[in-house]
Write a protein that holds these residues in place. Structure first.
Motif, PDB file in Angstrom:
ATOM      1  N   LEU A  79      96.284  55.717  31.728  1.00 36.66           N
ATOM      2  CA  LEU A  79      97.698  55.510  31.971  1.00 36.66           C
ATOM      3  C   LEU A  79      97.952  54.009  32.043  1.00 36.66           C
ATOM      4  N   VAL A  80      98.873  53.536  31.223  1.00 37.99           N
ATOM      5  CA  VAL A  80      99.247  52.124  31.217  1.00 37.99           C
ATOM      6  C   VAL A  80     100.726  52.062  31.601  1.00 37.99           C
ATOM      7  N   ASP A  81     100.986  51.567  32.810  1.00 40.78           N
ATOM      8  CA  ASP A  81     102.344  51.521  33.346  1.00 40.78           C
ATOM      9  C   ASP A  81     102.954  50.156  33.056  1.00 40.78           C
ATOM     10  N   LEU A  82     103.963  50.152  32.201  1.00 42.38           N
ATOM     11  CA  LEU A  82     104.663  48.921  31.843  1.00 42.38           C
ATOM     12  C   LEU A  82     106.066  48.900  32.454  1.00 42.38           C
ATOM     13  N   GLY A  83     106.260  49.637  33.517  1.00 45.64           N
ATOM     14  CA  GLY A  83     107.566  49.691  34.171  1.00 45.64           C
ATOM     15  C   GLY A  83     108.432  50.775  33.572  1.00 45.64           C
ATOM     16  N   ASN A  84     109.364  50.403  32.689  1.00 48.04           N
ATOM     17  CA  ASN A  84     110.261  51.382  32.080  1.00 48.04           C
ATOM     18  C   ASN A  84     109.601  52.202  30.979  1.00 48.04           C
ATOM     19  N   VAL A  85     108.409  51.808  30.589  1.00 48.64           N
ATOM     20  CA  VAL A  85     107.635  52.549  29.588  1.00 48.64           C
ATOM     21  C   VAL A  85     106.264  52.844  30.181  1.00 48.64           C
ATOM     22  N   VAL A  86     105.912  54.118  30.193  1.00 45.06           N
ATOM     23  CA  VAL A  86     104.595  54.533  30.675  1.00 45.06           C
ATOM     24  C   VAL A  86     103.852  55.136  29.493  1.00 45.06           C
ATOM     25  N   CYS A  87     102.671  54.577  29.210  1.00 50.19           N
ATOM     26  CA  CYS A  87     101.867  55.007  28.066  1.00 50.19           C
ATOM     27  C   CYS A  87     100.711  55.875  28.550  1.00 50.19           C
ATOM     28  N   HIS A  88     100.549  57.006  27.910  1.00 50.44           N
ATOM     29  CA  HIS A  88      99.457  57.929  28.203  1.00 50.44           C
ATOM     30  C   HIS A  88      98.558  57.963  26.972  1.00 50.44           C
ATOM     31  N   VAL A  89      97.362  57.424  27.112  1.00 53.18           N
ATOM     32  CA  VAL A  89      96.410  57.389  25.999  1.00 53.18           C
ATOM     33  C   VAL A  89      95.305  58.380  26.332  1.00 53.18           C
ATOM     34  N   PHE A  90      95.271  59.460  25.594  1.00 51.08           N
ATOM     35  CA  PHE A  90      94.339  60.552  25.861  1.00 51.08           C
ATOM     36  C   PHE A  90      93.159  60.548  24.905  1.00 51.08           C
ATOM     37  N   HIS A  91      92.049  61.079  25.380  1.00 50.47           N
ATOM     38  CA  HIS A  91      90.992  61.556  24.495  1.00 50.47           C
ATOM     39  C   HIS A  91      91.562  62.839  23.893  1.00 50.47           C
ATOM     40  N   ARG A  92      91.323  63.082  22.645  1.00 46.14           N
ATOM     41  CA  ARG A  92      91.909  64.234  21.947  1.00 46.14           C
ATOM     42  C   ARG A  92      91.769  65.544  22.738  1.00 46.14           C
ATOM     43  N   ASP A  93      90.574  65.801  23.295  1.00 52.95           N
ATOM     44  CA  ASP A  93      90.351  67.054  24.026  1.00 52.95           C
ATOM     45  C   ASP A  93      91.216  67.152  25.277  1.00 52.95           C
ATOM     46  N   GLU A  94      91.387  66.040  25.972  1.00 54.09           N
ATOM     47  CA  GLU A  94      92.187  66.038  27.197  1.00 54.09           C
ATOM     48  C   GLU A  94      93.669  66.229  26.889  1.00 54.09           C
ATOM     49  N   ARG A  95      94.117  65.685  25.791  1.00 56.35           N
ATOM     50  CA  ARG A  95      95.535  65.817  25.455  1.00 56.35           C
ATOM     51  C   ARG A  95      95.914  67.274  25.260  1.00 56.35           C
ATOM     52  N   VAL A  96      95.076  68.006  24.592  1.00 55.76           N
ATOM     53  CA  VAL A  96      95.342  69.430  24.386  1.00 55.76           C
ATOM     54  C   VAL A  96      95.396  70.159  25.729  1.00 55.76           C
ATOM     55  N   TYR A  97      94.494  69.813  26.620  1.00 56.02           N
ATOM     56  CA  TYR A  97      94.433  70.463  27.929  1.00 56.02           C
ATOM     57  C   TYR A  97      95.679  70.181  28.767  1.00 56.02           C
ATOM     58  N   TYR A  98      96.082  68.916  28.874  1.00 60.24           N
ATOM     59  CA  TYR A  98      97.199  68.550  29.745  1.00 60.24           C
ATOM     60  C   TYR A  98      98.567  68.790  29.114  1.00 60.24           C
ATOM     61  N   ASN A  99      98.676  68.681  27.793  1.00 56.99           N
ATOM     62  CA  ASN A  99      99.885  69.017  27.044  1.00 56.99           C
ATOM     63  C   ASN A  99     101.167  68.485  27.697  1.00 56.99           C
ATOM     64  N   LEU A 100     101.247  67.182  27.872  1.00 53.62           N
ATOM     65  CA  LEU A 100     102.420  66.572  28.520  1.00 53.62           C
ATOM     66  C   LEU A 100     103.717  66.843  27.775  1.00 53.62           C
ATOM     67  N   GLU A 101     103.647  66.989  26.469  1.00 55.73           N
ATOM     68  CA  GLU A 101     104.859  67.273  25.711  1.00 55.73           C
ATOM     69  C   GLU A 101     105.492  68.585  26.175  1.00 55.73           C
ATOM     70  N   LYS A 102     104.680  69.574  26.483  1.00 54.25           N
ATOM     71  CA  LYS A 102     105.209  70.846  26.963  1.00 54.25           C
ATOM     72  C   LYS A 102     105.657  70.722  28.421  1.00 54.25           C
ATOM     73  N   LEU A 103     104.868  70.001  29.232  1.00 57.86           N
ATOM     74  CA  LEU A 103     105.217  69.806  30.635  1.00 57.86           C
ATOM     75  C   LEU A 103     106.584  69.134  30.766  1.00 57.86           C
ATOM     76  N   TRP A 104     106.843  68.151  29.942  1.00 62.12           N
ATOM     77  CA  TRP A 104     108.125  67.440  29.941  1.00 62.12           C
ATOM     78  C   TRP A 104     108.967  67.917  28.761  1.00 62.12           C
ATOM     79  N   GLY A 105     108.987  69.207  28.526  1.00 61.14           N
ATOM     80  CA  GLY A 105     109.683  69.796  27.378  1.00 61.14           C
ATOM     81  C   GLY A 105     111.176  69.551  27.357  1.00 61.14           C
ATOM     82  N   ASP A 106     111.780  69.226  28.504  1.00 58.67           N
ATOM     83  CA  ASP A 106     113.222  68.946  28.551  1.00 58.67           C
ATOM     84  C   ASP A 106     113.553  67.572  27.982  1.00 58.67           C
ATOM     85  N   ALA A 107     112.561  66.716  27.859  1.00 64.36           N
ATOM     86  CA  ALA A 107     112.794  65.348  27.367  1.00 64.36           C
ATOM     87  C   ALA A 107     112.859  65.355  25.840  1.00 64.36           C
ATOM     88  N   PRO A 108     113.909  64.763  25.283  1.00 66.08           N
ATOM     89  CA  PRO A 108     113.977  64.682  23.819  1.00 66.08           C
ATOM     90  C   PRO A 108     112.895  63.761  23.259  1.00 66.08           C
TER      91      PRO A 108
END
Length: 114
Positions: A79-108
């Motif tokens: 996680l790289v916190d730049l204030g108004n922009v937060v970057c999540h850099v995943f290992h491919r396997d972890e990204r599938v597991y955590y699926n932030l896009e679905k968790l924050w599905g209300d966000a365009p």
């Protein structure tokens, strides 16, 4: 630099290090945490670290404070916190597991300009 210009800058930095599946979520109406989440992945720990390091370097070159960087040593989810922009850099396997896009599905999702 406004948050939209910053997210475009860091998306390009991720692409320069061959990050995959770069997604930008507009969090302004969904969360108070940040204006944007940038989510991407790398195929191995070394690549995740290279992407994260590039994000930090690009931010510092633009005199943007890196508020926090977590998970760099394990390089499974950085996680790289730049204030108004937060970057999540995943290992491919972890990204599938955590699926932030679905968790924050209300966000365009925004189109990523590279």
């Amino acid at each position: 630099m406004d948050s939209k210009a910053l997210v475009d800058l860091v998306a390009k930095a991720c692409d320069d290090k061959r990050a995959e599946n770069i997604v930008v979520l507009d969090m302004k109406e969904v969360s108070l945490i940040a204006d944007y989440f940038l989510i991407c992945d790398g195929s191995n720990e070394r690549q995740v670290q290279a992407i994260s390091r590039e994000l930090k370097d690009v931010a510092e070159e633009q005199a943007i404070e890196v508020k926090r960087m977590e998970g760099f040593d394990q390089a499974r989810w950085v996680l790289v916190d730049l204030g108004n922009v937060v970057c999540h850099v995943f290992h491919r396997d972890e990204r599938v597991y955590y699926n932030l896009e679905k968790l924050w599905g209300d966000a365009p999702q925004l189109e990523v300009k590279l």
